[in-house]
Scaffold this active site. Sequence first.
Site, PDB file in Angstrom:
ATOM      1  N   HIS A  37      52.416  31.399  39.225  1.00  9.58           N
ATOM      2  CA  HIS A  37      51.844  32.717  39.538  1.00  9.58           C
ATOM      3  C   HIS A  37      51.254  33.364  38.282  1.00  9.58           C
ATOM      4  O   HIS A  37      51.179  34.591  38.184  1.00  9.58           O
ATOM      5  CB  HIS A  37      52.897  33.647  40.156  1.00  9.58           C
ATOM      6  CG  HIS A  37      53.628  33.035  41.304  1.00  9.58           C
ATOM      7  ND1 HIS A  37      53.099  32.957  42.575  1.00  9.58           N
ATOM      8  CD2 HIS A  37      54.842  32.431  41.369  1.00  9.58           C
ATOM      9  CE1 HIS A  37      53.952  32.348  43.373  1.00  9.58           C
ATOM     10  NE2 HIS A  37      55.022  32.004  42.671  1.00  9.58           N
TER      11      HIS A  37
ATOM     12  N   SER B 279      26.394  28.457  22.473  1.00 10.23           N
ATOM     13  CA  SER B 279      25.864  29.691  23.034  1.00 10.23           C
ATOM     14  C   SER B 279      24.554  29.992  22.320  1.00 10.23           C
ATOM     15  O   SER B 279      24.410  29.757  21.113  1.00 10.23           O
ATOM     16  CB  SER B 279      26.853  30.838  22.819  1.00 10.23           C
ATOM     17  OG  SER B 279      26.229  32.090  23.046  1.00 10.23           O
TER      18      SER B 279
END
Length: 480
Positions: free
Chosen positions: A189, A313
């Site tokens: 979770h 990038s």
Amino acid sequence: MPESAATAVSRTPSGRLALANASEQIALGPLDGRYQSAVAPLVDYLSEAALNRDRVAVEVEWLIHLTSNNVLPGTTPLSAEQQEKLRAIVTEFDAASVKELAEIEAVTVHDVKAVEYYIGRRLPAIGIENLTALVHFGCTSEDINNLSYALGIKGAVESVWLPAARALVAQISTMARDNRDVPMLSRTHGQPATPTTLGKELAVTAHRLTRQLERISKTEYLGKINGATGTYAAHVAAVPSADWQSVGKGFVEGLGLTWNPLTTQIESHDWQAELYADIARFNRILHNVCTDIWSYISIGYFRQIPVAGATGSSTMPHKVNPIRFENAEANLEISNGLLDTLGATLVTSRWQRDLTDSSSQRNIGVAFGHSLLAISNVSKGLERLDVAEEVLAADLDQNWEVLGEAIQMVMRAEAIAGVEGMENPYERLKDLTRGQRVDGARMQEFVSGLGLSPEAQERLLALTPGLYTGIADALVDHLK
């Protein structure tokens, strides 16, 4: 200067040059353009040209089968030389053959009929022009198509897709074995949880993928050759003395396929739907691999090895983006969109025949192509990963509270053994650890004050998050 009629070029309504009229063909889709090299092996099995070559092969083998088994009165087995020349029509099928077939189809406006005429043109050179009427004997187009698609799909799966998928799973399995004892904090979770090892988590993935590959490797590729509505009506009308079921079964099995005895005009395609569901499931598991690896990269568990000269990038020089895994995610989703559609569409046909499957099946190669491209990208992405063991170790050292599970379980065992003072172990550990960080010193102080038996206390005081991995490393041995 205005363009003269002699130099005028085609332009789009916006005034741009029309790229569709370029001297070299420009691909509309990425699989035939940007990513062509990654999926090129599928062209030999799932392209339109490969489909036509397989159609030629089925027609040729049907002619040989009928004559070899004296099915029709007045025919005799072909000589070895004649059979060889017939099969050469298939083995010598090339770009010129594709062009000739297209020219014939432009007249017939029927792809399978074009194949029949294409073969008929070549029989005189073999000396068997008297057998022209035997080409496509008793067949409806779907008799040829279903077998051709089955051969192409079988070839693509067994010779291209499965080898690539198996190589990727082997790569993941190797990573699992190499990192079998590298401790790692689990996150259930999204929260810190009982530690595992990196190798064991990779082994889970490899095990899941292997199960799907085993299912796919056992695929039955079905085929039929029983006429316009699956009744052998034309066959029996022409040659009532022949055992047409036996003839058809022998032919289909001789192609390396499984005979389907009960069909309408079309082979029902159920086997295709089953195969595509299995491949889609493999894709979905691999998609999960991509998202997990991407997430591990984002928290620093993996370092990406930069490619010399590559740009991560366009504006941030420091970045090395996990593009291989992101690219794979997208391609797996596209592949599954097509596979799911094919599986749903192909199992349905109005009454004895409609043509929805004809258009649908032309996209089989696209579905496989996007899956194969994803497999390639995941493999290349994994090659550029380096495990940051110090980051994994630091993460574990920041989360001593995960030992709360171990401590309260030891307390339960101690209580059963009769040790006093072990009441409410879960609640006591919850008060200590829930919603807060506990360092090693505080955890060991807590353990020392529990009143455990000496053996249990010693065992817990020696335990660290990095050592609390159970038998995770040994579980990797379950990999095949």
